[in-house]
Structures are given as structure tokens and as C-alpha cells.
Motif scaffolding. Structure first.
Motif, mmCIF file in Angstrom:
data_model
loop_
_atom_site.group_PDB
_atom_site.id
_atom_site.type_symbol
_atom_site.label_atom_id
_atom_site.label_comp_id
_atom_site.label_asym_id
_atom_site.label_seq_id
_atom_site.Cartn_x
_atom_site.Cartn_y
_atom_site.Cartn_z
ATOM 1 N N ARG A 68 -1.309 6.339 -64.222
ATOM 2 C CA ARG A 68 -0.483 5.187 -64.565
ATOM 3 C C ARG A 68 0.238 4.725 -63.305
ATOM 4 O O ARG A 68 0.859 5.527 -62.618
ATOM 5 C CB ARG A 68 0.534 5.567 -65.637
ATOM 6 N N VAL A 69 0.153 3.437 -63.006
ATOM 7 C CA VAL A 69 0.778 2.890 -61.803
ATOM 8 C C VAL A 69 1.715 1.765 -62.222
ATOM 9 O O VAL A 69 1.307 0.836 -62.935
ATOM 10 C CB VAL A 69 -0.271 2.365 -60.811
ATOM 11 N N VAL A 70 2.959 1.849 -61.783
ATOM 12 C CA VAL A 70 3.987 0.889 -62.167
ATOM 13 C C VAL A 70 4.629 0.313 -60.912
ATOM 14 O O VAL A 70 5.098 1.060 -60.048
ATOM 15 C CB VAL A 70 5.068 1.562 -63.050
ATOM 16 N N ALA A 71 4.646 -1.007 -60.814
ATOM 17 C CA ALA A 71 5.363 -1.706 -59.748
ATOM 18 C C ALA A 71 6.514 -2.469 -60.387
ATOM 19 O O ALA A 71 6.340 -3.114 -61.419
ATOM 20 C CB ALA A 71 4.431 -2.675 -59.017
ATOM 21 N N ILE A 72 7.690 -2.396 -59.783
ATOM 22 C CA ILE A 72 8.877 -2.989 -60.409
ATOM 23 C C ILE A 72 9.514 -4.052 -59.532
ATOM 24 O O ILE A 72 9.273 -4.124 -58.320
ATOM 25 C CB ILE A 72 9.938 -1.912 -60.724
ATOM 26 N N ASP A 73 10.336 -4.887 -60.166
ATOM 27 C CA ASP A 73 11.333 -5.685 -59.467
ATOM 28 C C ASP A 73 12.619 -4.884 -59.461
ATOM 29 O O ASP A 73 13.079 -4.423 -60.521
ATOM 30 C CB ASP A 73 11.593 -7.010 -60.198
ATOM 31 N N MET A 74 13.225 -4.691 -58.296
ATOM 32 C CA MET A 74 14.532 -4.056 -58.245
ATOM 33 C C MET A 74 15.578 -4.964 -58.894
ATOM 34 O O MET A 74 15.318 -6.137 -59.176
ATOM 35 C CB MET A 74 14.925 -3.746 -56.801
ATOM 36 N N ARG A 75 16.757 -4.446 -59.118
ATOM 37 C CA ARG A 75 17.810 -5.253 -59.721
ATOM 38 C C ARG A 75 18.029 -6.537 -58.909
ATOM 39 O O ARG A 75 18.062 -6.535 -57.682
ATOM 40 C CB ARG A 75 19.118 -4.467 -59.826
ATOM 41 N N GLY A 76 18.095 -7.649 -59.619
ATOM 42 C CA GLY A 76 18.307 -8.936 -58.986
ATOM 43 C C GLY A 76 17.061 -9.590 -58.415
ATOM 44 O O GLY A 76 17.119 -10.729 -57.951
ATOM 45 N N GLN A 77 15.935 -8.888 -58.445
ATOM 46 C CA GLN A 77 14.694 -9.454 -57.920
ATOM 47 C C GLN A 77 13.883 -10.110 -59.037
ATOM 48 O O GLN A 77 13.672 -9.516 -60.088
ATOM 49 C CB GLN A 77 13.833 -8.371 -57.262
ATOM 50 N N HIS A 78 13.447 -11.321 -58.798
ATOM 51 C CA HIS A 78 12.501 -12.039 -59.650
ATOM 52 C C HIS A 78 12.857 -11.971 -61.130
ATOM 53 O O HIS A 78 13.668 -12.742 -61.603
ATOM 54 C CB HIS A 78 11.087 -11.548 -59.383
ATOM 55 N N GLU A 79 12.289 -11.002 -61.874
ATOM 56 C CA GLU A 79 12.465 -10.968 -63.321
ATOM 57 C C GLU A 79 13.356 -9.828 -63.811
ATOM 58 O O GLU A 79 13.460 -9.618 -65.024
ATOM 59 C CB GLU A 79 11.091 -10.887 -63.998
ATOM 60 N N THR A 80 13.984 -9.098 -62.920
ATOM 61 C CA THR A 80 14.948 -8.067 -63.315
ATOM 62 C C THR A 80 16.356 -8.604 -63.104
ATOM 63 O O THR A 80 16.694 -9.048 -62.002
ATOM 64 C CB THR A 80 14.757 -6.779 -62.498
ATOM 65 N N PRO A 81 17.188 -8.584 -64.122
ATOM 66 C CA PRO A 81 18.543 -9.118 -63.965
ATOM 67 C C PRO A 81 19.389 -8.253 -63.035
ATOM 68 O O PRO A 81 19.140 -7.059 -62.865
ATOM 69 C CB PRO A 81 19.100 -9.099 -65.394
#
Length: 292
Positions: A68-81
Motif C-alpha cells: 500500500r502506497v500513500v502520498a499526502i498533502d501536508m497541513r495547509g497544502q492543496h486539499e488538506t486544511p
């Protein structure tokens, strides 16, 4: 989460939300064809002005090896509040988010990859102590603050946002350059969406952080020696943010494995996705073999 109209996802990659003790994080998730992971998961962290989509070109390849591979937006990036306070985007606070994400993706240990500024955040999470990832990869990241032209760009962004706002910066300083370089269609639309979706406070706070990050390589080397954490330093041969020679020296100080990606600059996950994915998979498999 609904799929944005701007960017088409490849088969096997989906948008999701990772819930953690520090709040929700927007993510892209890839699973092996069987939908049943057989290896340790991986968590990919983008750079300052980046997002989870920076890893899109290699997610399928990484998952095909059985994880399983997960890429995230950190807080405040793009779609993460994220909060409207630049002080909420310090390396320690972002590292705390990452510790919570590693816990949320468990119970198996997680391979951790930090690109550029994300590498500095990943280092903070590891040095904070509670997190015990399966491995750590510093991708196109450096030992300390950026210098030279990269520092000039970070200072310009930090100083321009309060005065102009990102909408004006996009229209005046970014969109014309993208159009002139031939970026069109859904990619241009996505870049605009991401740029305007980023928290302005987050960009200011993270710009401050990338300009002031101290050298903690010796601390990390000691931590790796004490815990057995295996580390990879991976970068493009033409990286123009942290000098490749600086990254090579960092790898030596860490006693880390090193991979130089040919025909890539600062974004090997996008510029040479298959080569980068192969290097990561080889490293992760080696680390998992030593865990047995």
C-alpha cells in the motif's frame, strides 16, 4: 472525497482521506492488483509548494510490488486544511503530524519518503522519537536550509504573499511562465487549483522554515546508528535546489545508501518515475529482508 475535474488518475490510484489523531489528511492511495498488501506500506511526503500529485507517476509501480502506497498533502497544502497562522507550520509541528500519520497507517512499520522540504519534516518526525519507520528516504533534500537562488525564491515567496496574495502571484508571476514553457490543458488547470488551494499562511510559514532549518545530520546519523534505521539519500543528477555534492556529502555523513537518478533534477518522482520507483522498491525490499 470527490475527484477534482483537473487531473485524471491512473487505474489503481484513488483519492482518499487518512484520518489521524492530528486531523484528516488528503491522500492518493495505490494498492497492488490483488488489493491485498503483502509488504510494509509506504508514506510519501511532498515539498513546500508541492502536493501528493507530485508522486502520481510512480504510485502504480510502487504498489505493484505488493504494498500500500500513500502520498499526502501536508497541513495547509492543496486539499488538506490548515490554520491561518504561519507559526503553525514549523518543522516540529509538521513532524508531529507525520508521527500521527505513521501511527494511522500501521500497525506494520511504514517506509517514509520526504521530498525536498518534506525531507526536513521527515527528519523531524524521526528525531522526535516515537516514530519507528521501516526506512527513511530523503529525496532531493538537504542537510539544512536552502541557499543561493533557492533561498532567494523562498524569501521572495514569503515576502510577496502578505502583500499580493497567491491569486495575483499566480496570474502575474507563475501562469505566464507555465504557458510559455508549453504546459497546457489539465496540468495547467491543476497547477492553478493547487496554487490557489494552498494555505497562504502555510506557504509563508514553510518558507520561513526552509530558510532557517539547522543542520541535524549528525543527530540523525546517531539516531540511525542507535536504532538500526536504514536511510537512503536519493536525488537527481541535475538537482538545482540542494547541490548534488551537498547531498552526496550528507549521505556519507549518515552512512546512508545513495542513488543518483540520471536525467532528473529536483523532482525525480515526476521526471524519472520508473527509475525512481525501482530504486525505492529495491531499497525497501532490502530493508524488509533485514527486518525478518
Amino acid at each position: 472525497m470527490s475527484t477534482p475535474r483537473f487531473l485524471t488518475l491512473p487505474p489503481g490510484v484513488s483519492r482518499t482521506i487518512v484520518e489521524s489523531s492530528r486531523g484528516p489528511f488528503a491522500a492518493l492511495e495505490a494498492l497492488p492488483g490483488s488489493r491485498v498488501p503483502e509488504r510494509c506500506p509506504a508514506l510519501l511526503l511532498p515539498g513546500l509548494t508541492g502536493s501528493k500529485e507530485d508522486f502520481l507517476a510512480m504510485l502504480q509501480t510502487l504498489a505493484a510490488s505488493g504494498r500500500r502506497v500513500v502520498a499526502i498533502d501536508m497541513r495547509g497544502q492543496h486539499e488538506t486544511p490548515g490554520p491561518d497562522d504561519p507559526d503553525a507550520y514549523g518543522r516540529a509541528a509538521l513532524g508531529g503530524d507525520l508521527v500521527a500519520l505513521l501511527e494511522a497507517l500501521g500497525p506494520d512499520p511504514v517506509h517514509l519518503v520526504g521530498h525536498s522540504f518534506g525531507g526536513l519534516v521527515a527528519r523531524e518526525a524521526v528525531l522526535a522519537g516515537p516514530a519507528r519507520p521501516a526506512s527513511l528516504t530523503l529525496m532531493s533534500s538537504g542537510p539544512s536550509a536552502v541557499t543561493g537562488p533557492s533561498a532567494d525564491k523562498a524569501r521572495a515567496l514569503r515576502d510577496a504573499i502578505p502583500e499580493l496574495g497567491m491569486a495575483a502571484i499566480w496570474s502575474i508571476g507563475m501562469e505566464p511562465d507555465y504557458v510559455a514553457s508549453g504546459v497546457q490543458g489539465e496540468i495547467l488547470a491543476f497547477l492553478k487549483d493547487r496554487t490557489l488551494g494552498n494555505s497562504e499562511a502555510g506557504l509563508v510559514g514553510m518558507s520561513r522554515e526552509i530558510l532557517t532549518a539547522p543542520d541535524r545530520v549528525d543527530e540523525l546519523a546517531k539516531h540511525c546508528g542507535d536504532t538500526g534505521l536504514r536511510t537512503l539519500v536519493l536525488y537527481g543528477e541535475d538537482d538545482d535546489v540542494w547541490d548534488p555534492r551537498v547531498q552526496a556529502e550528507m549521505a556519507e555523513r549518515l552512512g546512508a545508501a545513495k542513488v543518483v537518478i540520471p536525467s532528473a533534477a529536483h523532482s525525480p518522482a515526476w521526471e524519472a518515475p520508473e527509475t525512481t520507483a525501482a530504486a525505492l522498491s529495491d531499497f525497501w525490499n532490502l530493508c524488509e529482508h533485514s527486518l525478518k
